[in-house]
Design a protein around this motif. Structure first.
Motif, PDB file in Angstrom:
ATOM      1  N   THR A 121       0.844  -1.035  -0.115  1.00 57.10           N
ATOM      2  CA  THR A 121      -0.060   0.123  -0.085  1.00 57.10           C
ATOM      3  C   THR A 121       0.750   1.172  -0.057  1.00 57.10           C
ATOM      4  OG1 THR A 121      -1.640  -1.168   1.227  1.00 57.10           O
ATOM      5  CG2 THR A 121      -1.974   1.115   1.226  1.00 57.10           C
ATOM      6  N   ARG A 122       1.922   1.312   0.924  1.00 53.39           N
ATOM      7  CA  ARG A 122       2.816   2.296   0.932  1.00 53.39           C
ATOM      8  C   ARG A 122       3.692   2.528  -0.600  1.00 53.39           C
ATOM      9  NH1 ARG A 122       3.704   0.360   6.098  1.00 53.39           N
ATOM     10  NH2 ARG A 122       5.779  -0.736   5.375  1.00 53.39           N
ATOM     11  N   GLN A 123       3.892   1.510  -1.131  1.00 53.16           N
ATOM     12  CA  GLN A 123       4.493   1.732  -2.303  1.00 53.16           C
ATOM     13  C   GLN A 123       3.715   2.262  -3.446  1.00 53.16           C
ATOM     14  OE1 GLN A 123       7.737   1.439  -2.784  1.00 53.16           O
ATOM     15  NE2 GLN A 123       7.880   1.926  -4.961  1.00 53.16           N
ATOM     16  N   LEU A 124       2.590   1.914  -3.439  1.00 48.33           N
ATOM     17  CA  LEU A 124       1.377   2.291  -4.266  1.00 48.33           C
ATOM     18  C   LEU A 124       1.141   3.703  -4.382  1.00 48.33           C
ATOM     19  CD1 LEU A 124      -0.804  -0.772  -4.401  1.00 48.33           C
ATOM     20  CD2 LEU A 124       0.468  -0.149  -6.148  1.00 48.33           C
ATOM     21  N   MET A 125       1.028   4.059  -2.843  1.00 49.02           N
ATOM     22  CA  MET A 125       0.841   5.595  -2.602  1.00 49.02           C
ATOM     23  C   MET A 125       2.140   6.260  -3.126  1.00 49.02           C
ATOM     24  SD  MET A 125      -1.342   6.457   0.313  1.00 49.02           S
ATOM     25  CE  MET A 125      -1.712   5.113   1.718  1.00 49.02           C
ATOM     26  N   ARG A 126       3.316   6.032  -2.833  1.00 59.00           N
ATOM     27  CA  ARG A 126       4.600   6.586  -3.333  1.00 59.00           C
ATOM     28  C   ARG A 126       4.678   6.700  -5.005  1.00 59.00           C
ATOM     29  NH1 ARG A 126       7.187   3.753   1.213  1.00 59.00           N
ATOM     30  NH2 ARG A 126       7.411   5.471   2.993  1.00 59.00           N
ATOM     31  N   LEU A 127       4.044   5.438  -5.603  1.00 56.91           N
ATOM     32  CA  LEU A 127       4.089   5.569  -7.221  1.00 56.91           C
ATOM     33  C   LEU A 127       3.162   6.749  -7.475  1.00 56.91           C
ATOM     34  CD1 LEU A 127       4.433   1.890  -7.916  1.00 56.91           C
ATOM     35  CD2 LEU A 127       6.143   3.798  -8.096  1.00 56.91           C
ATOM     36  N   ALA A 128       2.006   6.822  -6.760  1.00 58.93           N
ATOM     37  CA  ALA A 128       0.859   7.595  -7.223  1.00 58.93           C
ATOM     38  C   ALA A 128       1.224   9.103  -6.972  1.00 58.93           C
ATOM     39  CB  ALA A 128      -0.416   7.400  -6.769  1.00 58.93           C
ATOM     40  N   ALA A 129       1.925   9.178  -5.806  1.00 57.85           N
ATOM     41  CA  ALA A 129       2.244  10.610  -5.204  1.00 57.85           C
ATOM     42  C   ALA A 129       2.687  11.915  -6.192  1.00 57.85           C
ATOM     43  CB  ALA A 129       3.084  10.574  -3.999  1.00 57.85           C
ATOM     44  N   PRO A 130       3.565  11.359  -7.245  1.00 52.56           N
ATOM     45  CA  PRO A 130       4.048  12.534  -8.055  1.00 52.56           C
ATOM     46  C   PRO A 130       2.964  13.239  -9.044  1.00 52.56           C
ATOM     47  CG  PRO A 130       5.458  10.701  -8.080  1.00 52.56           C
ATOM     48  CD  PRO A 130       4.309  10.148  -7.286  1.00 52.56           C
ATOM     49  N   ARG A 131       1.950  12.289  -9.042  1.00 51.15           N
ATOM     50  CA  ARG A 131       0.701  12.795 -10.028  1.00 51.15           C
ATOM     51  C   ARG A 131      -0.402  13.436  -9.090  1.00 51.15           C
ATOM     52  NH1 ARG A 131       1.738   7.542 -11.893  1.00 51.15           N
ATOM     53  NH2 ARG A 131      -0.282   6.577 -10.621  1.00 51.15           N
ATOM     54  N   SER A 132      -0.057  13.518  -7.781  1.00 48.83           N
ATOM     55  CA  SER A 132      -1.159  14.120  -6.983  1.00 48.83           C
ATOM     56  C   SER A 132      -0.889  15.045  -5.762  1.00 48.83           C
ATOM     57  CB  SER A 132      -1.808  12.929  -6.314  1.00 48.83           C
ATOM     58  OG  SER A 132      -2.749  13.382  -5.249  1.00 48.83           O
ATOM     59  N   PRO A 133      -0.869  16.273  -6.103  1.00 45.72           N
ATOM     60  CA  PRO A 133      -0.294  17.275  -4.885  1.00 45.72           C
ATOM     61  C   PRO A 133      -1.096  16.751  -3.574  1.00 45.72           C
ATOM     62  CG  PRO A 133      -1.167  18.501  -6.887  1.00 45.72           C
ATOM     63  CD  PRO A 133      -1.329  16.935  -7.133  1.00 45.72           C
TER      64      PRO A 133
END
Length: 169
Positions: free
Chosen positions: A65-77
């Motif tokens: 879950t943490r890794q998925l969030m880190r991967l999505a974070a660059p596209r989401s302020p």
């Protein structure tokens, strides 16, 4: 400020601009675009939605879950703000933006990932709390203001204090 008329509604959404130039809708908890149903059936449906999400995600390891969030974070302020928070709370503007819901996110905070974060079943609960507090305040102020209709009312926001080094003009 510029009004916005949601489909099927003739009451405008009013906007205010932050000191940083961000134009945000003013959340009016009595406006259909922002009101959260709080009747027993709606609350039960919201609870069921949150429980269903928890059941779907219960076998997902936390590190995934943490890794998925880190991967999505660059596209989401918004997600970046949530992940980068070094305090036990989120800053005031990010919290406010989350309260707007997925349909009212301002430019720069309206990516598909941001919309998904804002559409999470937990987010309307933040707005529901704000709505309930507004109702409690209105109820508590009704009698005192009714007795003195010309009396002033000062509301102090201690949560969004912003320090500035700029001098006053």
């Amino acid at each position: 400020m510029h009004p916005d008329f949601p489909p099927g509604n003739t009451r405008p959404i009013v906007y205010a601009t932050t000191a940083d130039g961000l134009s945000l809708p003013v959340i009016d908890v009595t406006h259909p675009a922002f009101a959260v149903p709080d009747d027993p059936a709606s609350l039960a449906a919201r609870r069921d939605e949150i429980l269903a999400l928890a059941r779907r995600n219960r076998f997902m390891p936390a590190f995934v879950t943490r890794q998925l969030m880190r991967l999505a974070a660059p596209r989401s302020p918004l997600l970046r703000k949530l992940l980068a928070s070094d305090r036990d709370y989120l800053d005031s503007i990010s919290t406010y933006i989350l309260k707007l819901g997925p349909d009212h996110l301002p430019p720069g905070f309206d990516s598909p990932v941001d919309r998904k974060v804002a559409a999470s079943p937990h987010m309307p609960l933040i707005r529901l709390r704000m709505q309930q507090i507004a109702r409690l305040l209105a109820k508590a102020l009704l009698a005192p203001l009714g007795e003195a209709p010309d009396a002033g009312l000062d509301l102090v926001n201690i949560a969004g204090v912003r320090r500035s080094t700029a001098s006053t003009r």
